[in-house]
Design a protein around this motif. Sequence first.
Motif, mmCIF file in Angstrom:
data_model
loop_
_atom_site.group_PDB
_atom_site.id
_atom_site.type_symbol
_atom_site.label_atom_id
_atom_site.label_comp_id
_atom_site.label_asym_id
_atom_site.label_seq_id
_atom_site.Cartn_x
_atom_site.Cartn_y
_atom_site.Cartn_z
ATOM 1 N N ILE A 142 4.731 4.581 -6.209
ATOM 2 C CA ILE A 142 4.192 4.220 -4.892
ATOM 3 C C ILE A 142 4.082 2.694 -4.780
ATOM 4 C CG2 ILE A 142 2.908 6.377 -4.600
ATOM 5 C CD1 ILE A 142 0.372 4.833 -5.386
ATOM 6 N N ALA A 143 4.145 2.239 -3.540
ATOM 7 C CA ALA A 143 3.911 0.823 -3.268
ATOM 8 C C ALA A 143 2.402 0.605 -3.158
ATOM 9 C CB ALA A 143 4.603 0.409 -1.975
ATOM 10 N N VAL A 144 1.930 -0.492 -3.736
ATOM 11 C CA VAL A 144 0.503 -0.814 -3.697
ATOM 12 C C VAL A 144 0.326 -2.311 -3.444
ATOM 13 C CG1 VAL A 144 -0.234 1.073 -5.223
ATOM 14 C CG2 VAL A 144 0.438 -1.129 -6.210
ATOM 15 N N ALA A 145 -0.805 -2.638 -2.872
ATOM 16 C CA ALA A 145 -1.119 -4.049 -2.642
ATOM 17 C C ALA A 145 -2.623 -4.238 -2.705
ATOM 18 C CB ALA A 145 -0.576 -4.513 -1.294
ATOM 19 N N SER A 146 -3.034 -5.449 -2.979
ATOM 20 C CA SER A 146 -4.468 -5.749 -3.016
ATOM 21 C C SER A 146 -4.991 -5.880 -1.587
ATOM 22 C CB SER A 146 -4.706 -7.056 -3.768
ATOM 23 O OG SER A 146 -4.198 -8.148 -3.013
ATOM 24 N N PRO A 147 -6.274 -5.606 -1.372
ATOM 25 C CA PRO A 147 -6.853 -5.794 -0.031
ATOM 26 C C PRO A 147 -6.660 -7.224 0.474
ATOM 27 C CG PRO A 147 -8.339 -4.507 -1.406
ATOM 28 C CD PRO A 147 -7.238 -5.013 -2.304
ATOM 29 N N ALA A 148 -6.731 -8.205 -0.424
ATOM 30 C CA ALA A 148 -6.571 -9.607 -0.008
ATOM 31 C C ALA A 148 -5.171 -9.850 0.544
ATOM 32 C CB ALA A 148 -6.850 -10.527 -1.187
ATOM 33 N N TYR A 149 -4.156 -9.284 -0.117
ATOM 34 C CA TYR A 149 -2.780 -9.452 0.370
ATOM 35 C C TYR A 149 -2.638 -8.829 1.752
ATOM 36 C CZ TYR A 149 2.233 -9.022 0.986
ATOM 37 O OH TYR A 149 3.512 -9.101 1.520
ATOM 38 N N VAL B 71 -2.196 3.540 -11.680
ATOM 39 C CA VAL B 71 -3.065 2.748 -10.800
ATOM 40 C C VAL B 71 -4.159 3.581 -10.137
ATOM 41 C CG1 VAL B 71 -1.323 0.978 -10.341
ATOM 42 C CG2 VAL B 71 -1.416 3.024 -8.885
ATOM 43 N N ARG B 72 -4.350 4.807 -10.595
ATOM 44 C CA ARG B 72 -5.360 5.669 -9.965
ATOM 45 C C ARG B 72 -6.748 5.029 -10.001
ATOM 46 N NH1 ARG B 72 -3.451 10.537 -8.504
ATOM 47 N NH2 ARG B 72 -1.641 11.395 -9.606
ATOM 48 N N GLU B 73 -7.115 4.466 -11.131
ATOM 49 C CA GLU B 73 -8.452 3.857 -11.240
ATOM 50 C C GLU B 73 -8.588 2.665 -10.302
ATOM 51 O OE1 GLU B 73 -9.498 2.927 -15.213
ATOM 52 O OE2 GLU B 73 -9.339 5.003 -15.946
ATOM 53 N N GLY C 164 -10.878 0.565 -5.247
ATOM 54 C CA GLY C 164 -10.612 -0.308 -4.112
ATOM 55 C C GLY C 164 -9.896 -1.591 -4.458
ATOM 56 N N ARG C 165 -9.464 -1.732 -5.703
ATOM 57 C CA ARG C 165 -8.757 -2.957 -6.098
ATOM 58 C C ARG C 165 -7.319 -2.979 -5.587
ATOM 59 N NH1 ARG C 165 -11.880 -1.780 -10.824
ATOM 60 N NH2 ARG C 165 -10.139 -0.566 -11.695
#
Length: 304
Positions: free
Chosen positions: A171-178, A253-255, A260-261
Motif C-alpha cells: 500500500i501507499a502511505v504518507a505522513s500526516p505532515a506530507y 506499517v500496521r503499528e 497515526g504516524r
Amino acid sequence: MDQLLSGSDYNQLRAFVAVGELLSFSRAAEALGVSPSALSQMVRGFEDRVGVRLLNRTTRSVALTEAGETLFERVRPAVSELGEAIGQVRRTRERPAGTVRIHAFRSAAQAHVEPILPRFAAAYPDVVLDITVDDTVTDLVAAGYDAAIRIGEVIERDMVAVRLGPELRQIAVASPAYLTVHGRPAHPRDLVHHACVRWRWPGRSTPYAWEFFEDGAWFEVTVGGPLIVSDKEMAHRAALQGIGIGFVVEDTVREDIAAGRLVPLLERWSAPFPGLFLCYPRQRQMAPALRAFIDAVRRPDMLG
C-alpha cells in the motif's frame, strides 16, 4: 553396504575376502548372509575373472594359494576401508550434519528464520546454517544455495515451493505532515505529481514500478521523487519523516497506521499478491540437514 554396492565385481571381491579371513565357506556364507553354494559360485567367478586359482579346497579345509595370499593381503584393507566409508555415509544420512546454505529476503529472515535459530542450534548441533540475507533475486542453483525464502512471484517454475504465510499487500502511505502540504492522490496515476520514496531491487539499475489493481488487471505507475533506496526499511523510515509517499508491505506499517504516524492511501487499488514461500530444487534424495531446516521453518513448533 551390501545393498548399496551390489555390483558383481564388488560382491565377488567381498566373497573372496570373507573366505580368506575365515578359511571356511560355511562360516563366510553365514557372515555375509548368503548360501554356501552362492558364495562358492561368486568365488569361482572371481577366480575366473583374475585368471588364477586363489583358494585350495578340500572336503575338510580351505587355504589360500600363494597368489591368493598376495591378493588377499592387498585388497583386505581396501575392502575394509570401503565398508567403513559407506557406513559413515549411511550414518550421515540418518543424523543431520553439515552445512545448509540459505538465501532469504530480509522480511523472510526476520519472520521465519531468526525466531527458530536458538532452538534449531540446540536440536541440531552438527548442522551449520550459512544464511545470506538480502532482497536480490538470485539463481538459487547457480549460486550454490540449498534453499531460499522469497515472495512467490519471483520463484522459478521448476522449484518446490512451500507457502509459509498468507498473501501480502503493498500500500501507499504518507505522513500526516506530507499530506497537509501536498494533499492526497485520488488515483494511483496521480502519484506522478507527488514526491515518492522509490525502492530499487538490489542488483538492478532502475527503481521498482509501483503496481496497482483495477478492473481485473494489474497496472504499473512509474513514480518520481527525491529519494531512491535499496533497503525497504529505509524507505519506511523516509516515509515516516515526511520525505515523500512510500510503497510498503501493509503488515510492516500496521503499528504506524494505528498510531497515526502514517496514513494509508489508494487502498481501493491495492490487491493482495502471493506471500512468502520456502523453495528448493527438486531432488530424489535430500540431505538430512536440509530436511531438518525445511521442517523447522514449516513447523517451528516441532522444535520444542
